[in-house]
Design an enzyme around this catalytic site. Structure first.
Site, PDB file in Angstrom:
ATOM      1  N   GLN A  53      33.672 164.912  31.582  1.00 29.56           N
ATOM      2  CA  GLN A  53      33.728 164.444  32.958  1.00 29.56           C
ATOM      3  C   GLN A  53      33.218 165.462  33.978  1.00 29.56           C
ATOM      4  O   GLN A  53      32.932 165.106  35.106  1.00 29.56           O
ATOM      5  CB  GLN A  53      35.159 164.017  33.307  1.00 29.56           C
ATOM      6  CG  GLN A  53      35.569 162.762  32.566  1.00 29.56           C
ATOM      7  CD  GLN A  53      37.010 162.404  32.828  1.00 29.56           C
ATOM      8  OE1 GLN A  53      37.908 163.005  32.262  1.00 29.56           O
ATOM      9  NE2 GLN A  53      37.236 161.444  33.695  1.00 29.56           N
ATOM     10  N   HIS A 137      38.929 165.344  23.896  1.00 30.11           N
ATOM     11  CA  HIS A 137      39.062 164.471  25.057  1.00 30.11           C
ATOM     12  C   HIS A 137      37.908 163.468  25.006  1.00 30.11           C
ATOM     13  O   HIS A 137      37.060 163.424  25.879  1.00 30.11           O
ATOM     14  CB  HIS A 137      39.068 165.297  26.355  1.00 30.11           C
ATOM     15  CG  HIS A 137      39.693 164.580  27.519  1.00 30.11           C
ATOM     16  ND1 HIS A 137      40.721 165.114  28.278  1.00 30.11           N
ATOM     17  CD2 HIS A 137      39.444 163.352  28.041  1.00 30.11           C
ATOM     18  CE1 HIS A 137      41.053 164.245  29.228  1.00 30.11           C
ATOM     19  NE2 HIS A 137      40.302 163.182  29.105  1.00 30.11           N
ATOM     20  N   ASN A 181      43.629 163.818  23.442  1.00 27.64           N
ATOM     21  CA  ASN A 181      43.936 163.155  24.692  1.00 27.64           C
ATOM     22  C   ASN A 181      43.968 161.646  24.488  1.00 27.64           C
ATOM     23  O   ASN A 181      42.967 161.034  24.120  1.00 27.64           O
ATOM     24  CB  ASN A 181      42.888 163.497  25.755  1.00 27.64           C
ATOM     25  CG  ASN A 181      43.263 162.896  27.090  1.00 27.64           C
ATOM     26  OD1 ASN A 181      44.228 163.325  27.707  1.00 27.64           O
ATOM     27  ND2 ASN A 181      42.541 161.880  27.516  1.00 27.64           N
ATOM     28  N   GLU A 182      45.121 161.060  24.689  1.00 28.99           N
ATOM     29  CA  GLU A 182      45.280 159.605  24.739  1.00 28.99           C
ATOM     30  C   GLU A 182      44.629 158.837  23.598  1.00 28.99           C
ATOM     31  O   GLU A 182      43.693 158.066  23.785  1.00 28.99           O
ATOM     32  CB  GLU A 182      44.733 159.091  26.071  1.00 28.99           C
ATOM     33  CG  GLU A 182      45.434 159.707  27.231  1.00 28.99           C
ATOM     34  CD  GLU A 182      44.715 159.446  28.538  1.00 28.99           C
ATOM     35  OE1 GLU A 182      43.863 158.559  28.583  1.00 28.99           O
ATOM     36  OE2 GLU A 182      45.014 160.143  29.495  1.00 28.99           O
ATOM     37  N   GLU A 338      48.382 164.589  33.379  1.00 23.04           N
ATOM     38  CA  GLU A 338      47.481 163.938  34.334  1.00 23.04           C
ATOM     39  C   GLU A 338      48.310 162.967  35.141  1.00 23.04           C
ATOM     40  O   GLU A 338      49.040 162.162  34.576  1.00 23.04           O
ATOM     41  CB  GLU A 338      46.400 163.103  33.636  1.00 23.04           C
ATOM     42  CG  GLU A 338      45.466 163.861  32.764  1.00 23.04           C
ATOM     43  CD  GLU A 338      44.409 162.957  32.132  1.00 23.04           C
ATOM     44  OE1 GLU A 338      44.197 161.825  32.619  1.00 23.04           O
ATOM     45  OE2 GLU A 338      43.802 163.393  31.150  1.00 23.04           O
ATOM     46  N   TRP A 381      45.695 165.017  38.427  1.00 18.67           N
ATOM     47  CA  TRP A 381      44.379 164.523  38.029  1.00 18.67           C
ATOM     48  C   TRP A 381      43.697 164.007  39.264  1.00 18.67           C
ATOM     49  O   TRP A 381      44.163 163.052  39.836  1.00 18.67           O
ATOM     50  CB  TRP A 381      44.491 163.418  36.974  1.00 18.67           C
ATOM     51  CG  TRP A 381      43.126 163.013  36.524  1.00 18.67           C
ATOM     52  CD1 TRP A 381      42.335 162.039  37.066  1.00 18.67           C
ATOM     53  CD2 TRP A 381      42.354 163.619  35.466  1.00 18.67           C
ATOM     54  NE1 TRP A 381      41.127 162.003  36.406  1.00 18.67           N
ATOM     55  CE2 TRP A 381      41.111 162.957  35.430  1.00 18.67           C
ATOM     56  CE3 TRP A 381      42.599 164.660  34.554  1.00 18.67           C
ATOM     57  CZ2 TRP A 381      40.106 163.281  34.516  1.00 18.67           C
ATOM     58  CZ3 TRP A 381      41.599 164.987  33.647  1.00 18.67           C
ATOM     59  CH2 TRP A 381      40.376 164.293  33.639  1.00 18.67           C
ATOM     60  N   GLU A 388      34.013 159.149  35.964  1.00 12.11           N
ATOM     61  CA  GLU A 388      35.195 158.410  35.515  1.00 12.11           C
ATOM     62  C   GLU A 388      34.815 157.463  34.369  1.00 12.11           C
ATOM     63  O   GLU A 388      34.921 156.255  34.468  1.00 12.11           O
ATOM     64  CB  GLU A 388      35.846 157.690  36.695  1.00 12.11           C
ATOM     65  CG  GLU A 388      37.214 157.075  36.409  1.00 12.11           C
ATOM     66  CD  GLU A 388      38.247 157.996  35.770  1.00 12.11           C
ATOM     67  OE1 GLU A 388      38.215 159.210  36.030  1.00 12.11           O
ATOM     68  OE2 GLU A 388      39.067 157.495  34.996  1.00 12.11           O
ATOM     69  N   TRP A 389      34.349 158.056  33.269  1.00 16.36           N
ATOM     70  CA  TRP A 389      34.042 157.320  32.053  1.00 16.36           C
ATOM     71  C   TRP A 389      33.226 156.070  32.344  1.00 16.36           C
ATOM     72  O   TRP A 389      32.232 156.142  33.053  1.00 16.36           O
ATOM     73  CB  TRP A 389      35.342 157.017  31.290  1.00 16.36           C
ATOM     74  CG  TRP A 389      36.133 158.277  31.060  1.00 16.36           C
ATOM     75  CD1 TRP A 389      37.289 158.636  31.698  1.00 16.36           C
ATOM     76  CD2 TRP A 389      35.812 159.389  30.192  1.00 16.36           C
ATOM     77  NE1 TRP A 389      37.704 159.881  31.256  1.00 16.36           N
ATOM     78  CE2 TRP A 389      36.830 160.363  30.344  1.00 16.36           C
ATOM     79  CE3 TRP A 389      34.775 159.647  29.295  1.00 16.36           C
ATOM     80  CZ2 TRP A 389      36.841 161.558  29.645  1.00 16.36           C
ATOM     81  CZ3 TRP A 389      34.784 160.848  28.590  1.00 16.36           C
ATOM     82  CH2 TRP A 389      35.817 161.776  28.766  1.00 16.36           C
TER      83      TRP A 389
END
Ligand SMILES: *[C@@H]1O[C@H](CO)[C@@H](O)[C@H](O)[C@H]1NC(C)=O
Ligand SMILES: *[C@@H]1O[C@H](CO)[C@@H](O)[C@H](O)[C@H]1NC(C)=O
Ligand SMILES: *[C@@H]1O[C@H](CO)[C@@H](O)[C@H](O)[C@H]1NC(C)=O
Ligand SMILES: *[C@@H]1O[C@H](CO)[C@@H](O)[C@H](O)[C@H]1NC(C)=O
Ligand SMILES: *[C@@H]1O[C@H](CO)[C@@H](O)[C@H](O)[C@H]1NC(C)=O
Length: 437
Positions: A53, A137, A181-182, A338, A381, A388-389
């Site tokens: 990012q 990530h 991450n997630e 975040e 965050w 943003e992806w």
């Protein structure tokens, strides 16, 4: 449904990314008074980013392709400027796997990538800022994707090698590691609906295979750190799980309350249960997924509800922390890695962001002071507006404004920076009416 082998991770640190997705706006009866008080001493305050990012340099200095480079066919946004983090004492960033291992394996090590992260870590330490490093990530090396990526179970071995390399190379200075991450987002958005890299559409099958490999990857890296590095390096290691707090449509309906809990199990318990409880998935998931005839029920639960929009519901963060304490027990320390809010106008006068942080962080303080929860850190965050992806640059989450039209990507602090730095220097909310919005 695949069964996991047992790999109980006692005392692992749980790191939560709390985004609040709700089906109802107001939650009755829980809007307590604003709480004035301080956070515990040594509370970790930070700001967060992720390699893809913010780094840019997608094909610079020997870096290999990763799945987001391929997914977007676009460049990133320029290098991180290290002196932008002055207000916080921790900085969370991620290591781009393919910048270090262009082919994803130890076969080729990109020295320039190692130098890049060494410089970043050294610059942070020089400023007295503690690095918090995420190993994955979302940017899997494209070379591994071509071998099946997270759908290939041996990717968990490749991840273990990458993790070991990072512990060996940076672990003398990095004492706070986040494995993944997630993984929920990687599984669902990447391998079911295909909205995120690698953009695979599944049929309720690949999502579980990807998740399984991810959980094993976490376990591998965690075990390697425990066995080979923890004694020498004295760091901690955990996982970042994203959490969508689910509210029963009708809080007086037992079926709705149960549905909300099931939804939480399907999203949060899916990863938290195997990692923190017993190495296996939540019973309700095994039961529902293992049982075709019950799948109708599952759909009624609508466990992905609200995933297309984000609502501001500050009390939910406290409920989620409390839920975690009840579910995983009181001995799992929690870091919020975040939490933040976006806008599209990029205004420097971001009162809405101040309002948001004021209320959310106050709920975190209440969780600690009134709820006895072991929350040890909070990271906003994000440090700056970023990519943003799948939403590109349209949604700005930054404490700092970034001008994406200027090749130098200049950054300007928004009003929220003052608010956040003051909060950090007070380590909480001092009683001052003008601080309360
Ligand atoms: C899985 O990945 C490994 C390398 O990590 C590769 O050797 C193997 O061929 C892959 N399997 C499949 C089915 O693609
Ligand atoms: C991957 O799956 C294959 C076939 O099911 C199995 O033989 C192999 O041991 C698995 N590898 C890992 C690393 O789990
Ligand atoms: C399917 O549902 C029945 C109850 O109707 C339950 O006893 C059984 O364990 C379920 N099957 C699986 C595989 O979970
Ligand atoms: C910018 O957007 C935010 C969030 O949508 C809104 O609350 C705020 O009022 C807007 N500010 C300006 C100056 O347009
Ligand atoms: C209260 O906050 C205002 C605005 O942030 C500040 O100017 C003032 O000095 C503060 N007063 C005290 C007693 O801290």
């Amino acid at each position: 449904m695949l069964l996991l082998e047992k790999f109980l991770n006692k005392n692992v640190v749980l790191i939560i990314y709390i985004v609040v997705f709700c089906r109802t706006n107001a939650v009755n009866g829980d809007n307590d008074e604003f709480y004035h008080g301080k956070f515990p001493e040594n509370f970790v305050w930070g700001a967060a980013t992720a390699s893809y990012q913010v780094e840019g340099g997608w094909n610079a200095d020997g870096k290999g392709l990763n799945i987001w480079d391929v997914f977007t066919h676009k460049k990133g946004i320029g290098h991180v400027v290290n002196d932008e983090t002055g207000d916080v004492n921790h900085y969370r960033f991620s290591i781009s796997w393919s910048r270090i291992l262009p082919k994803g394996t130890l076969e080729v090590i990109n020295k320039n990538g190692v130098v890049y992260y060494n410089n970043l870590i050294n610059a942070l330490m020089k400023e007295g800022i503690t690095p918090i490093v995420t190993l994955y990530h979302w940017d899997l090396p494209q070379a591994l994707q071509e071998e099946g990526g997270w759908l290939n179970n041996s990717t968990s071995d490749r991840f273990a090698e990458f993790a070991r390399f990072c512990f060996q190379t940076f672990g003398d200075r990095v004492k706070f590691w986040i494995t993944l991450n997630e993984p929920y987002v990687v599984s669902y958005h990447g391998h079911e609906i295909g909205a995120m890299a690698p953009g695979i559409k599944g049929n309720g099958d690949k999502i579980y295979i990807a998740a399984h490999t991810l959980i094993k990857s976490h376990a591998n890296a965690y075990r390697i750190y425990e066995r080979e590095f923890k004694n020498k390096q004295n760091g901690i290691i955990g996982i970042t799980l994203n959490v969508h707090w689910q509210v029963a449509k009708n809080p007086f309906s037992p079926a709705d309350v149960k549905a909300a809990d099931t939804a939480t199990q399907f999203q949060y318990g899916w990863f938290a249960h195997p990692v923190f409880i017993n190495g296996d998935y939540p019973e309700v998931m095994k039961w529902k997924i293992g049982n075709k005839s019950k799948e109708q029920d599952l759909q009624k639960v609508d466990f992905q509800s609200g995933s297309t929009w984000l609502k501001v519901t500050p009390t939910a963060i406290r409920k989620m922390i409390k839920w975690t304490k009840d579910y995983l027990g009181p001995n799992v320390p929690i870091y919020i890695t975040e939490n933040g809010v976006s806008d599209r106008n990029g205004t420097l006068q971001d009162s809405h962001r101040i309002y948001y942080y004021n209320l959310y962080i106050n709920e975190v303080l209440k969780a600690i002071r009134l709820g006895g929860c072991d929350v040890r850190g909070y990271m906003a965050w994000s440090l700056m507006d970023n990519f943003e992806w799948a939403r590109g640059y349209s949604e700005r989450f930054g404490l700092h404004y970034v001008d994406f039209n200027d090749p130098k990507r200049p950054r300007t602090p928004k009003k929220s920076v003052d608010f956040y730095s003051k909060l950090i220097s007070n380590n909480g909310f001092v009683h001052n009416k003008s601080n309360v919005i």
